[in-house]
Write a protein that holds these residues in place. Sequence first.
Motif, mmCIF file in Angstrom:
data_model
loop_
_atom_site.group_PDB
_atom_site.id
_atom_site.type_symbol
_atom_site.label_atom_id
_atom_site.label_comp_id
_atom_site.label_asym_id
_atom_site.label_seq_id
_atom_site.Cartn_x
_atom_site.Cartn_y
_atom_site.Cartn_z
ATOM 1 N N GLU A 1 15.977 73.610 57.535
ATOM 2 C CA GLU A 1 17.318 73.023 57.509
ATOM 3 C C GLU A 1 17.369 71.990 56.375
ATOM 4 O O GLU A 1 16.592 71.053 56.358
ATOM 5 N N PRO A 2 18.265 72.157 55.400
ATOM 6 C CA PRO A 2 18.335 71.205 54.293
ATOM 7 C C PRO A 2 18.980 69.876 54.695
ATOM 8 O O PRO A 2 19.723 69.795 55.674
ATOM 9 N N ILE A 3 18.674 68.869 53.927
ATOM 10 C CA ILE A 3 19.350 67.576 54.028
ATOM 11 C C ILE A 3 20.408 67.588 52.941
ATOM 12 O O ILE A 3 20.110 67.907 51.788
ATOM 13 N N THR A 4 21.645 67.288 53.285
ATOM 14 C CA THR A 4 22.754 67.415 52.342
ATOM 15 C C THR A 4 23.325 66.061 51.981
ATOM 16 O O THR A 4 23.503 65.204 52.839
ATOM 17 N N GLU A 5 23.609 65.907 50.694
ATOM 18 C CA GLU A 5 24.217 64.687 50.163
ATOM 19 C C GLU A 5 25.429 65.112 49.327
ATOM 20 O O GLU A 5 25.332 66.014 48.503
ATOM 21 N N THR A 6 26.562 64.489 49.553
ATOM 22 C CA THR A 6 27.770 64.763 48.767
ATOM 23 C C THR A 6 28.254 63.458 48.146
ATOM 24 O O THR A 6 28.289 62.433 48.813
ATOM 25 N N TYR A 7 28.592 63.520 46.867
ATOM 26 C CA TYR A 7 29.103 62.324 46.198
ATOM 27 C C TYR A 7 30.101 62.718 45.116
ATOM 28 O O TYR A 7 30.190 63.881 44.727
ATOM 29 N N ILE A 8 30.850 61.727 44.663
ATOM 30 C CA ILE A 8 31.876 61.924 43.635
ATOM 31 C C ILE A 8 31.524 61.045 42.446
ATOM 32 O O ILE A 8 31.119 59.898 42.614
ATOM 33 N N VAL A 20 24.480 68.129 46.973
ATOM 34 C CA VAL A 20 23.072 68.399 46.689
ATOM 35 C C VAL A 20 22.382 68.697 48.013
ATOM 36 O O VAL A 20 22.585 67.996 49.000
ATOM 37 N N HIS A 21 21.568 69.740 48.023
ATOM 38 C CA HIS A 21 20.789 70.096 49.208
ATOM 39 C C HIS A 21 19.326 69.813 48.912
ATOM 40 O O HIS A 21 18.788 70.289 47.912
ATOM 41 N N TYR A 22 18.695 69.035 49.772
ATOM 42 C CA TYR A 22 17.275 68.709 49.648
ATOM 43 C C TYR A 22 16.506 69.521 50.679
ATOM 44 O O TYR A 22 16.919 69.641 51.825
ATOM 45 N N TYR A 23 15.374 70.056 50.262
ATOM 46 C CA TYR A 23 14.498 70.804 51.154
ATOM 47 C C TYR A 23 13.130 70.130 51.152
ATOM 48 O O TYR A 23 12.544 69.918 50.096
ATOM 49 N N VAL A 24 12.652 69.777 52.314
ATOM 50 C CA VAL A 24 11.342 69.165 52.440
ATOM 51 C C VAL A 24 10.327 70.292 52.572
ATOM 52 O O VAL A 24 10.480 71.189 53.401
ATOM 53 N N ALA A 25 9.292 70.240 51.725
ATOM 54 C CA ALA A 25 8.298 71.306 51.740
ATOM 55 C C ALA A 25 6.997 70.814 51.139
ATOM 56 O O ALA A 25 6.977 69.834 50.390
#
Length: 70
Positions: A1-8, A20-25
């Motif tokens: 499950e990605p961690i999602t960040e949205t910004y302007i 932006v979607h972050y994936y921990v791996a």
Amino acid sequence: EPITETYIFQRGSLQIQKTVHYYVAEVSGNLKLQLEEVNEAKWVKLIEANQAVTFPESKKIVNSLLMDTL
């Protein structure tokens, strides 16, 4: 499950919303950059990630991940 960040942000007269979607791996090997989107990239240990990221929201995500691993 990605961690999602949205910004302007503003680029010239355009207002751009970015997600932006972050994936921990756990990873190994070499990076291949998408030159149109990425200026620099590197693998870092999670404990070192807070010094590597530059945006305040990204730092919050890293700190949250660190707290989850303790």
